[in-house]
Structures are given as structure tokens and as C-alpha cells.
Write a protein that holds these residues in place. Structure first.
Motif, PDB file in Angstrom:
ATOM      1  N   THR A 125      31.314  38.249  36.828  1.00 23.58           N
ATOM      2  CA  THR A 125      32.238  38.349  37.836  1.00 23.58           C
ATOM      3  C   THR A 125      33.189  39.576  38.075  1.00 23.58           C
ATOM      4  O   THR A 125      33.244  40.071  39.192  1.00 23.58           O
ATOM      5  CB  THR A 125      33.232  36.997  37.884  1.00 23.58           C
ATOM      6  OG1 THR A 125      32.383  35.690  37.883  1.00 23.58           O
ATOM      7  CG2 THR A 125      34.189  36.795  39.171  1.00 23.58           C
ATOM      8  N   VAL A 150      25.423  37.963  41.609  1.00 18.40           N
ATOM      9  CA  VAL A 150      26.251  37.481  40.589  1.00 18.40           C
ATOM     10  C   VAL A 150      25.874  36.136  40.039  1.00 18.40           C
ATOM     11  O   VAL A 150      25.906  35.909  38.814  1.00 18.40           O
ATOM     12  CB  VAL A 150      27.847  37.234  41.241  1.00 18.40           C
ATOM     13  CG1 VAL A 150      27.995  36.116  42.182  1.00 18.40           C
ATOM     14  CG2 VAL A 150      28.687  37.072  40.081  1.00 18.40           C
ATOM     15  N   ILE A 419      34.454  32.473  40.832  1.00 20.93           N
ATOM     16  CA  ILE A 419      34.076  33.526  41.447  1.00 20.93           C
ATOM     17  C   ILE A 419      34.943  33.589  42.951  1.00 20.93           C
ATOM     18  O   ILE A 419      35.252  34.559  43.125  1.00 20.93           O
ATOM     19  CB  ILE A 419      32.378  33.207  41.862  1.00 20.93           C
ATOM     20  CG1 ILE A 419      31.797  33.647  40.741  1.00 20.93           C
ATOM     21  CG2 ILE A 419      32.131  34.315  43.060  1.00 20.93           C
ATOM     22  CD1 ILE A 419      30.093  33.286  40.801  1.00 20.93           C
TER      23      ILE A 419
END
Length: 462
Positions: A125, A150, A419
Motif C-alpha cells: 500500500t 496494488v 487500502i
């Protein structure tokens, strides 16, 4: 109180003919739905190559996915469509083969327990935030690409103990986008009994996309597989190590190389594609609901201030959790689950014959007009409302249910909260004028035209 209602394909007034349904579904399963689909308890469609039954009644859904799951194995048609990519993995197999794989894989998820995985998630992250910081201020950005990067990076690190670098992430995104777009074109002719309508060019492109993804994984698995077989493996604590150590309880056999690649491919793709889809839609919903976004930023600041998040912070971010839960309701990554009736089975006033396909659709259950108040509205506060308890119990199944419920659900939820909270801590999201994402149902629910947003870096994290 009125809430933002995100765009979704407007259903037809009435059911289309079989021919029109064929051409509609070639682009997206969602295009074949009609208004009554969102109210019906059970429907049926008889096609040249298939008897298909859609079940939306909560009791029938429990029967198919949980209470009599053995009588409703995974559809062979879906397995055929996914085999070039996932092979004989736990996602496509049934019966004793599936049970053996599940039993061998479950211990590996000790490596993905939330406290251990959090450090990996946070590192990936932080790399995401660095990539975003390199963009021009207020830049317009397709969040699908970044969320795919990600989430692929997180599952990559969890499986292999190495980060996924930019070029590899983009290759996977591009290859899987091609594979998804081609899946309906390859599957529908089989459903309609006209396999000869599959263009060889489409089949070749689909296999090529699958080979690109599997080639990336094989390149990492092969040396560790050989080292483990030769007794020269380095000590590593990750999911691949656990898969290499896994043994069949009856025979003592390990996974062979091809089967190992199948399981890793399934875990890698299911572990990032579904999360990437949901996180992209969550970002879009927050951009279109600035009041919710501001409340979420306030919550994150109150819990974190300027510091980095810790594992213990995640459960305190109640609104962030609810935002993601509501995103999963409106845009479930897997919108349709196909099963096959192993024997003739009575359902309501119908007799479902052996061999028929039975579909459970989270997309429909979670927008069902008779289950949910304001079913198309984005309302994360509904999860704090006692009146929503029945709806949650009856019509909320983004991770499935029963013996095939997603093993990675807790992992995905923690990943998403981390996130989203990190993103909103550092950025304000706004829509791009004139851009409305267009949901399409393929293997997952994605946007046909991307999800473009403007990212405005905050002067301070809080």
C-alpha cells in the motif's frame, strides 16, 4: 433520505428472445437481464444447448450453495471456459478432487493469517501511495489499473515473498482484461449448442492471454519447485512454501508441478482480481458521494492522525468497513455463480432436470426489490440499521456460502480497509466530468470504459 444511485445497465422491460439474449450476453451477462429479474424468486430459460434456472429465493439459494451443495457441483461449462487459465484448480474441480485440493491448501492459509499478512499489505500500500504521489496534482487517473497493481502486488508478496514490479503488473492487467472480454464469446456458443460459432481467432487469443499469465507464475514457481524436490530450498515463510510442503492425507503425495501452477494461478487471480474490482468500484462510489468520503476521512484522521496504520486500527474504522461492504453489495466481483444439478430436483413449482445449470446471482440477490430497501442506492449506513439485518441474512453473499465459501474473505476485507483508508487519508477523490463507468458482467464485474477519477493530494494526511 435520498442517496447516490450508481449507474448500472438499464434492464429491458421484458425478457429478450433467445437470439437477442445471445448477442446481448456476448458483451456482458448484465445486458441479458430484464426488469422482472430483480424481483423474481425463480426463473428459467431453455436454450438449444442448455436448460438454465435462476434462483433468487433465499431458501433455494441456501439449498443450492450450502444444504445440498454436493448435489449442485460447479458447472462444467464454467470450468471449460476457465481451464486454459486455471487448469485443474480448486476453483474449477468438484467432488473428491476438489476435497483433496481444499484439504491440502487450507493449512497454507496460516501463512496468510491477518496479523502476519498485514505487514505485507502495508508495504504494498505504501508503494501504491508513492506511485500516486508521482502523478501531477489533480491528475485524471484510471483507478482500475492502480487497484489491479496494488492487489496483485499484495497477493504476489504473500505467495512468493517478492514484490510485483510495474511491468509485470500491467502485463497481468492487460492479459486478464483480454481473457475476460473473450470469455462470453467462447462460452455462449456452447450454451446455445452452436460451438462452431466460436471464432478460432478468439480461442487463440484467449489461450495466449492465459499463457502470458501462467508463464509469469511458472517462471517463479519452477526454481523453487526444483529446489524443494532436491532438498536445497531456502527457508521462506510464504504460501508457496506451504503448497510445496502440502501432502495428501491418504497417499502422502505432494502437488505435481502442473497442479501446483494451477493452484497458484487460482489463488493469484482470485486473490487480486476480485479485490481489484471491488476497490475500484469503492473509489468511484466515494468520489460520487463526497459527504460519505468526508465522513470517512474524519474517521481515518481520528484513528490514525498522521501516523501509519497498524493492524489493530483496522477494526476501529467502522465506516470504512461499511463502505466496502456496501460496495460488495452493489458490485459483487463475482456476479453469477453457476452450478449443475446432479439429479432431478423439485424447486418451487418446477422440476429441475439432471444436468441443468442452476445460477445463483449475487448481483440480483443483493439488488432484489423484495429484500433490500433502496436496493440501487449507495448507503453504507444501512449496516448500522437494525432493519437491514433480515436483508443481510437473506440476500448478502459476496463471498458465496456453504463449503465453497471463499477462503480468502477475511484477507480481502482487511486488505480493502487498509487500502481505502490509506487512499482517503492522503487523497480526495472527485469524478471526471462526462465520465460514467459502465458495469459489465464477465468473469468479474468490471467497467467497460474504465473508472477515471481525479486525485487531489491533501495538504497534510489529516
Amino acid at each position: 433520505m435520498s442517496h447516490f444511485c450508481p449507474a448500472y445497465p438499464k434492464p429491458r422491460k421484458s425478457r429478450a428472445s433467445a437470439l437477442l439474449m445471445f448477442f446481448s450476453a456476448r458483451r456482458s451477462w448484465l445486458d441479458a437481464l430484464y426488469e422482472r429479474s430483480y424481483r423474481m424468486q425463480m426463473g428459467e430459460v431453455h436454450l438449444p444447448g442448455l436448460d438454465l434456472y435462476m434462483v433468487n429465493e433465499p431458501g433455494l439459494v441456501r439449498k443450492v450453495l450450502s444444504e445440498r451443495a454436493a448435489d449442485f457441483p460447479k458447472s462444467a461449462l464454467l470450468g471449460e471456459a476457465l481451464k486454459p487459465l486455471l487448469g485443474e484448480s480448486i476453483f474449477t474441480t468438484n467432488g473428491a478432487q476438489w476435497q483433496r485440493q481444499r484439504d491440502m491448501m487450507e493449512p497454507a492459509f496460516a501463512q496468510a493469517r491477518l496479523g502476519v499478512a498485514f505487514t505485507v499489505m502495508r508495504a504494498a500500500t505504501e508503494d501504491m501511495l508513492k506511485r500516486l504521489a508521482a502523478l501531477p496534482r489533480g491528475a485524471e487517473h484510471d483507478l482500475e489499473v492502480e487497484m489491479t497493481h496494488v492487489t496483485a502486488d499484495i497477493i504476489f508478496r504473500t505467495i512468493f515473498s517478492v514484490p510485483m514490479e510495474g511491468p509485470d503488473a500491467h502485463r497481468v492487467f492487460d492479459a486478464f482484461a483480454r481473457f475476460q472480454a473473450l470469455a462470453p464469446r467462447l462460452l455462449l456458443p456452447s450454451i446455445y449448442g452452436v460451438r462452431w460459432l466460436v471464432w478460432p481467432w478468439d480461442a487463440w487469443r484467449s489461450r495466449r492471454a492465459a499463457r502470458e499469465i501462467r508463464g509469469l507464475l511458472e517462471k517463479l514457481i519452477r526454481p523453487r519447485f526444483e529446489a524443494h524436490r532436491n532438498g536445497t530450498a531456502a527457508s521462506q515463510v510464504d504460501i508457496l512454501s506451504s503448497f510445496l510442503e502440502a501432502r495428501d492425507a491418504t497417499t502422502g503425495e505432494a502437488f505435481g508441478f502442473d497442479e501446483l501452477v494451477d493452484q497458484v494461478a487460482m489463488l493469484f487471480l482470485a486473490g487480486h482480481e476480485t479485490s481489484a474490482s471491488a476497490l475500484t468500484w469503492a473509489s468511484y462510489l466515494l468520489a460520487e458521494a463526497p459527504d460519505v468520503q468526508q465522513r470517512m476521512h474524519t474517521e481515518v484522521c481520528a484513528q490514525l492522525g498522521e501516523r501509519k496504520p497498524e493492524h489493530g486500527d483496522m477494526k476501529q474504522l467502522t465506516l470504512t468497513w461499511n463502505v466496502f461492504r456496501e460496495t460488495l453489495r452493489l458490485f459483487p466481483p463475482v456476479g453469477f455463480m453457476a452450478r449443475q444439478s446432479a439429479k432431478t430436483c423439485p424447486m418451487r413449482d418446477k422440476s429441475v432436470p439432471a444436468g441443468a445449470t442452476v445460477v445463483v446471482a449475487p448481483w440480483l440477490m443483493q439488488r432484489h426489490r423484495d429484500i433490500w430497501p433502496q436496493p440501487d442506492a449507495f448507503d453504507p449506513d444501512r449496516y448500522d440499521d437494525d432493519q437491514s439485518r433480515d436483508a443481510l441474512r437473506q440476500g448478502y453473499l459476496p463471498f458465496g456460502m456453504g463449503p465453497r465459501v471463499c477462503m480468502g474473505a477475511a484477507f480481502a476485507l482487511q486488505e480493502a480497509v487498509l487500502i481505502l483508508s490509506s487512499l482517503i487519508q492522503h487523497y480526495r477523490l472527485t469524478p471526471v466530468a462526462g465520465h460514467t463507468p459502465q458495469p459489465v458482467g464477465r468473469l468479474t464485474i468490471r467497467s467497460a470504459n474504465g473508472v477515471r477519477l481525479q486525485l487531489h493530494r491533501r495538504a497534510g494526511a489529516c
